[in-house]
Design a protein around this motif. Sequence first.
Motif, PDB file in Angstrom:
ATOM      1  N   SER A  57      21.952  16.529  20.947  1.00  0.00           N
ATOM      2  CA  SER A  57      21.652  16.236  22.347  1.00  0.00           C
ATOM      3  C   SER A  57      20.684  17.230  22.980  1.00  0.00           C
ATOM      4  N   PRO A  58      20.804  18.561  22.754  1.00  0.00           N
ATOM      5  CA  PRO A  58      19.829  19.477  23.372  1.00  0.00           C
ATOM      6  C   PRO A  58      18.390  19.197  22.967  1.00  0.00           C
ATOM      7  N   VAL A  59      18.180  18.814  21.694  1.00  0.00           N
ATOM      8  CA  VAL A  59      16.820  18.513  21.228  1.00  0.00           C
ATOM      9  C   VAL A  59      16.295  17.264  21.930  1.00  0.00           C
ATOM     10  N   ARG A  60      17.125  16.247  22.012  1.00  0.00           N
ATOM     11  CA  ARG A  60      16.684  14.994  22.641  1.00  0.00           C
ATOM     12  C   ARG A  60      16.406  15.193  24.133  1.00  0.00           C
ATOM     13  N   LEU A  61      17.243  15.986  24.794  1.00  0.00           N
ATOM     14  CA  LEU A  61      17.023  16.245  26.220  1.00  0.00           C
ATOM     15  C   LEU A  61      15.719  17.001  26.444  1.00  0.00           C
ATOM     16  N   GLU A  62      15.456  17.989  25.592  1.00  0.00           N
ATOM     17  CA  GLU A  62      14.220  18.753  25.746  1.00  0.00           C
ATOM     18  C   GLU A  62      13.005  17.883  25.434  1.00  0.00           C
ATOM     19  N   ALA A  63      13.136  16.969  24.459  1.00  0.00           N
ATOM     20  CA  ALA A  63      12.036  16.056  24.153  1.00  0.00           C
ATOM     21  C   ALA A  63      11.746  15.141  25.346  1.00  0.00           C
ATOM     22  N   LEU A  64      12.789  14.683  26.012  1.00  0.00           N
ATOM     23  CA  LEU A  64      12.591  13.860  27.207  1.00  0.00           C
ATOM     24  C   LEU A  64      11.931  14.667  28.322  1.00  0.00           C
ATOM     25  N   GLN A  65      12.297  15.951  28.424  1.00  0.00           N
ATOM     26  CA  GLN A  65      11.649  16.806  29.413  1.00  0.00           C
ATOM     27  C   GLN A  65      10.152  16.934  29.122  1.00  0.00           C
ATOM     28  N   VAL A  66       9.806  17.137  27.856  1.00  0.00           N
ATOM     29  CA  VAL A  66       8.395  17.254  27.490  1.00  0.00           C
ATOM     30  C   VAL A  66       7.647  15.962  27.813  1.00  0.00           C
ATOM     31  N   MET A  67       8.275  14.825  27.552  1.00  0.00           N
ATOM     32  CA  MET A  67       7.642  13.551  27.889  1.00  0.00           C
ATOM     33  C   MET A  67       7.392  13.454  29.390  1.00  0.00           C
ATOM     34  N   SER A  68       8.351  13.899  30.186  1.00  0.00           N
ATOM     35  CA  SER A  68       8.164  13.881  31.639  1.00  0.00           C
ATOM     36  C   SER A  68       7.010  14.786  32.049  1.00  0.00           C
ATOM     37  N   HIS A  69       6.928  15.983  31.439  1.00  0.00           N
ATOM     38  CA  HIS A  69       5.812  16.884  31.748  1.00  0.00           C
ATOM     39  C   HIS A  69       4.479  16.267  31.339  1.00  0.00           C
ATOM     40  N   LEU A  70       4.458  15.608  30.198  1.00  0.00           N
ATOM     41  CA  LEU A  70       3.231  14.950  29.749  1.00  0.00           C
ATOM     42  C   LEU A  70       2.791  13.880  30.741  1.00  0.00           C
ATOM     43  N   VAL A  71       3.733  13.069  31.170  1.00  0.00           N
ATOM     44  CA  VAL A  71       3.402  11.984  32.109  1.00  0.00           C
ATOM     45  C   VAL A  71       2.909  12.564  33.429  1.00  0.00           C
ATOM     46  N   ARG A  72       3.543  13.660  33.875  1.00  0.00           N
ATOM     47  CA  ARG A  72       3.163  14.242  35.157  1.00  0.00           C
ATOM     48  C   ARG A  72       1.785  14.885  35.101  1.00  0.00           C
ATOM     49  N   GLY A  73       1.488  15.604  34.032  1.00  0.00           N
ATOM     50  CA  GLY A  73       0.248  16.361  33.992  1.00  0.00           C
ATOM     51  C   GLY A  73      -0.914  15.664  33.329  1.00  0.00           C
ATOM     52  N   TYR A  74      -0.630  14.742  32.403  1.00  0.00           N
ATOM     53  CA  TYR A  74      -1.693  14.113  31.611  1.00  0.00           C
ATOM     54  C   TYR A  74      -1.459  12.609  31.529  1.00  0.00           C
ATOM     55  N   PHE A  75      -1.280  12.007  32.686  1.00  0.00           N
ATOM     56  CA  PHE A  75      -0.936  10.590  32.732  1.00  0.00           C
ATOM     57  C   PHE A  75      -2.026   9.728  32.106  1.00  0.00           C
ATOM     58  N   SER A  76      -3.293  10.099  32.305  1.00  0.00           N
ATOM     59  CA  SER A  76      -4.383   9.274  31.775  1.00  0.00           C
ATOM     60  C   SER A  76      -4.355   9.199  30.256  1.00  0.00           C
ATOM     61  N   LEU A  77      -3.774  10.215  29.594  1.00  0.00           N
ATOM     62  CA  LEU A  77      -3.721  10.217  28.133  1.00  0.00           C
ATOM     63  C   LEU A  77      -2.525   9.448  27.587  1.00  0.00           C
ATOM     64  N   VAL A  78      -1.513   9.248  28.394  1.00  0.00           N
ATOM     65  CA  VAL A  78      -0.309   8.562  27.900  1.00  0.00           C
ATOM     66  C   VAL A  78      -0.155   7.171  28.498  1.00  0.00           C
ATOM     67  N   GLN A  79      -1.054   6.788  29.415  1.00  0.00           N
ATOM     68  CA  GLN A  79      -0.858   5.504  30.091  1.00  0.00           C
ATOM     69  C   GLN A  79      -1.002   4.328  29.139  1.00  0.00           C
ATOM     70  N   SER A  80      -1.697   4.510  28.009  1.00  0.00           N
ATOM     71  CA  SER A  80      -1.793   3.410  27.045  1.00  0.00           C
ATOM     72  C   SER A  80      -0.444   3.105  26.416  1.00  0.00           C
ATOM     73  N   SER A  81       0.485   4.057  26.473  1.00  0.00           N
ATOM     74  CA  SER A  81       1.825   3.856  25.916  1.00  0.00           C
ATOM     75  C   SER A  81       2.854   3.631  27.015  1.00  0.00           C
ATOM     76  N   LEU A  82       2.405   3.093  28.148  1.00  0.00           N
ATOM     77  CA  LEU A  82       3.285   2.923  29.296  1.00  0.00           C
ATOM     78  C   LEU A  82       4.536   2.123  28.952  1.00  0.00           C
ATOM     79  N   CYS A  83       4.330   0.967  28.332  1.00  0.00           N
ATOM     80  CA  CYS A  83       5.482   0.106  28.015  1.00  0.00           C
ATOM     81  C   CYS A  83       6.388   0.739  26.963  1.00  0.00           C
ATOM     82  N   ASP A  84       5.783   1.445  25.997  1.00  0.00           N
ATOM     83  CA  ASP A  84       6.592   2.101  24.968  1.00  0.00           C
ATOM     84  C   ASP A  84       7.466   3.193  25.584  1.00  0.00           C
ATOM     85  N   ILE A  85       6.895   3.959  26.495  1.00  0.00           N
ATOM     86  CA  ILE A  85       7.691   5.003  27.159  1.00  0.00           C
ATOM     87  C   ILE A  85       8.778   4.356  28.005  1.00  0.00           C
ATOM     88  N   GLY A  86       8.439   3.235  28.629  1.00  0.00           N
ATOM     89  CA  GLY A  86       9.455   2.521  29.391  1.00  0.00           C
ATOM     90  C   GLY A  86      10.609   2.061  28.524  1.00  0.00           C
TER      91      GLY A  86
END
Length: 1190
Positions: free
Chosen positions: A690-719
């Motif tokens: 669980s700690p690894v998965r929670l931290e991975a979700l945190q990193v995904m949130s940071h990625l979306v917040r700071g570099y949304f243009s690079l991850v927007q192609s995977s919008l539905c996958d992240i959803g």
Amino acid sequence: MAAQTGLSALAIESRSDVPVFPPVALSAEAAPFTPVRTDGWRLGSPAARLRALRADSGQLRGELNLLFDQLLSENYNKTFDLFNFPFQDVCSLLKHASSLVPLSQEHLVIKLCQLVHHLLNQLKVIMDEHTLDVLVNYTASALKVCSTWTHSDVLLALSTIVYGNGPQCHQHLSDLLGEDGVLLLYSSPSQPNMELRRVALTCMANICLRIPGQPPLDDQYRSVSFSVFLKTLQSPKPPNTDELFYCMVIQAALKGLQCCLSGGKWKFGGGEELGSILASLKRLMFQGTPGVSVEWPAVLYPAPLPQYEGLPTSKPAEPPKPSEQSKDTNKKRKSKGKGKKTSTEESRGEDGEEDDRDAVPVLQKGGRSEGESLSKPSASSLYPSWKKTSSDSEFSDPEGNAQSKLRLYHGRVRQGALLCLLAVVKGVEKRTLYGYWSSFIPDSPTGGPPSLTLLTIILKDPSPKVRACTLQVLSAILDGSRQFLAVAEDTASPRTSYTPFSFSLATAVRELHRALSLALLAETSPQTLTQVIKCLAYLVANAPYHRLRPGLLSPLWKQMRPYVRHRDVNVRVSVLTLYGALVTTQAPLPEVQLLLRQPEGSSSTGSFTPQDSALSWRQRDGVSSPSRTPVTPTKRNSRTHSPRVPRTPVEEDSSPPWLLQLCVSLVTQPREDQSDSDGGAGGGAALEPSPVRLEALQVMSHLVRGYFSLVQSSLCDIGQVSARCLREADPSIQLHGAKLLEELGTGIIQQYRAENNVPESVRVPMSQVVQFWSEVLSGPLNGALQNEQHPTLQTSACDTLSSILPQAFAQLPDKTQLMCITVLLGLTYSENYLVKTAAVRALGVYILFPCLREDVMFVADTANTILAAHDDRSPNVRAKAAWSLGNLTDTLIVNMESVGVDFQEELSDMLLLKMLQAATRASADKDRVKSNAVRALGNLLHFLRETQLTRSAFQRPLEDAVRALVKTVQSEATMKVRWNACYALGNAFRNPALPLGEYSAPWSQDAFSSLCHVVTSCKNFKVRIKSAAALAVPGQRSCYGDTKRFSCVWHSLATALENSEDTNDFLEYRYSASLRHTLSQALLHLLSVSQSQDMPALGASLAGEEGRGIREHLIKYVRAEEGGADREQGEKDTAGDSFTPQQRIRGLQQTLIRLKGLKTEGEGRGEEDRGKEAVVSFLEDLLKTCESID
């Protein structure tokens, strides 16, 4: 003689009292073993017999000897259930025993003291006040009466008694720590008996120890103890003293110093006390380190005072080049890779396993610090003695064991010094500590003699525990240093004449990167490796990479890749934390953008590839690290690269970042290697811990917040990942899944905001946004919204609903829109304040949606819900209710301007009255409620129609509302509240139906007076700007009242303009141009609406000294000479006054034409004519000046 002792004697001595049970054969169904119960303190046990003894017993001395021996021989850790142990029995036993042993029987006194230490230490007894008082009094008396040879045992017992009980022993502290106290006597550096000195220092440390929840020790005694500890650290080792005993004394002093520093906020004495402490701790950080031969300073001074330590007489060793040094290191590793370890190498002691790195004293080259250097050692001293093979060692076996023990004690001293330094770092203000950075972190590029800093210990200390403590200290120093490091810059070429401070700081950042990267490669202890990565995360989170030359983050980014599949779960979590820091710091950072865009597994030509080197150098010649599983190239590729995320054909051109794919894999895919230290045993389908998965979700949130243009192609996958998380049973996973959805929604909203100027071709297509939210709202988010068992999850789900793009919300099906609104309205009645706060805030967002704001029913329902929340007990709920009410009233103004009177007539008068009264009450609440309440008041006063204002039901609430604004303007509230109140009054002045004229209500005069007072006297320039803008709002002369009020407004604005540069606060000075802009615009506005009766006052002002100052500022205003960002800020604050100089000149010409056409009448006609001539002359001269220059 095998005497029956302890609790085991109970089975024999009282066998007749114990029932006999039939024997039972051992089986799987047999009951598990349970520790002996506390009944052993009763019946015929030694404890019971001791309690039964009386002072007049004939054989008292012999009985006490026997019973003490029996009780001392018992191991209570193994035989007692400590959770259910009756501590009061131990307390009563010890009190009774102390009454039986006279101080004249010194042998019994020693045994009693040993028993006290034995029982309290093993049973962790919590003593009552009476027992504490009896035992402290007994031991203190023993120190006064008994012979010196007994004092060591007595002090040991006393140190156990007072452990964490220092404040409760206040009546005895004067005897112990007073001017002639026994502890001060025995702890003095002049005390020849090292054992007495050590125990006395331990006793003082235990007195200073603070248990959480208890008050700290009195400052008087804490200061005395602090001075003793510091003096001990500063005193040299006495001659003919064994090194081991000296180390034990230093350990006790360090422990005491740590207790003093951690026992509450410590105020260091004046002068050089802090520098003395740091100097002593720095010296002890290198205690026992081979090859370190320097003259340590007594005091460290803060920068910019340079201080250099004396160099030894021998020539300093010249460090090899980094490449040569790495080659030598690899050769040594290779040569001894298959060698058999000696017995001394296998002896690790209590300090943990010492890794197999060569602790050579030729340390890494570093910065200036205080200029410490190392003496040039002989060839044999380059290799530590404890690393030598048996054939090279000059010691016999006993001597080798002694060396091993000494090495262990030196390591403990270093660890204690670092723990003290950690307490200092946490207890000293960051600003004070910044001056000492160069003493612990090198701030000059590599070259010259190597310095002794924290980085030296991280790279070279043989003890993993010491290295881990050092990394904790460095992390604490870096934590919160962003403001200090923000000055660092090395993008420009450095000057040759001197080194700027900004360049020195930038060098320190680069040195930290270099050293921590080396430590990352060389570290073998998983616990210490975790600390290295966490320290890197602190560095990345605080360093200003946008001001540094690119290239620092790329090697680190690639170097971390092999560790994402490390066998230790804590290492994996810390790696993800570091990646999170990398994508968070100054996002979006160009260097990180390039790293995210790199294809999976790619690396630039000739660049360092830690994926290969970091894993292969440990496996050379068959040697692999004990903390890692050897990875073949095929296996490494499968483990370090996550599965390919599915993409539509449209998205094929833009591959998702490797980091995003990794995080998705960690959250959703089963672990490939189940031999994990986190205990991931089970089937092959087990997910990451669980700690690894929670931290991975945190990193995904940071990625979306700071570099949304690079991850927007995977919008539905992240959803889909978020939806999967919301379906899981773990509330923490669900919560992070909901937060990830919220970040996605916020990223989409940011793209569609007009001020961000994102081209439509780059945005996420609207159809895809609608599809995304349709899937989310028909998925498991509904369950999270209704999960009353987890209010935090409900709160996050509400925040997710509020992050829907308004344009997309309008295209959702009607039933979906209705579901969102209904759920939010219902959750505002939740009993949990967090849920209610989030629901009220979400409604405040929805009320601004264009598709909802014109719906009168929705506006009314939302208003009633918000009004109910205004009466909540929670200040958080009330603050969000005020914010939402402010948004709702913003919507009323927008509808009034777009829809017109129809919307105003449809809205209930009673509802408006309730809103006005609620906002008035909220304006007297806390500042965070008040700031939005006054905003709502201004909007409501602007919105009300004349038919409503003239109704008797509105008269008193109207007066109360205006007076609330006036009171807030004049109050000592925060400046944000005050400038919001000024803006609200200006907003109210826009309502032509509001009675502001000469014969208006008394509150009208109060409103103008408060603004006039603030515009001239408030220290905050933004409040002045808002008040000046408010005074310029009324569009008709009648709104300003009689001539006296109009003249007051004019002179207030003129005075404020004259004093627009008078401030002692540099932060306010940057707003002075904006203030002059607003004041000039307000003065010209007054001239444009002035009438003939105002001419005498205006003429007198413009013809005198005041007029000359006004003229200079108006010329600059008309010509738009108040340039730059300040002018733009001023135009923003004056509500859209963004006219060009030509437009302002035309406005000035129109004012002049109107004033020339004014007709004077009445008795004061002559005075008005003279005033009119002065005003006209002033404007003509102003126009002529501006036009000629133009």
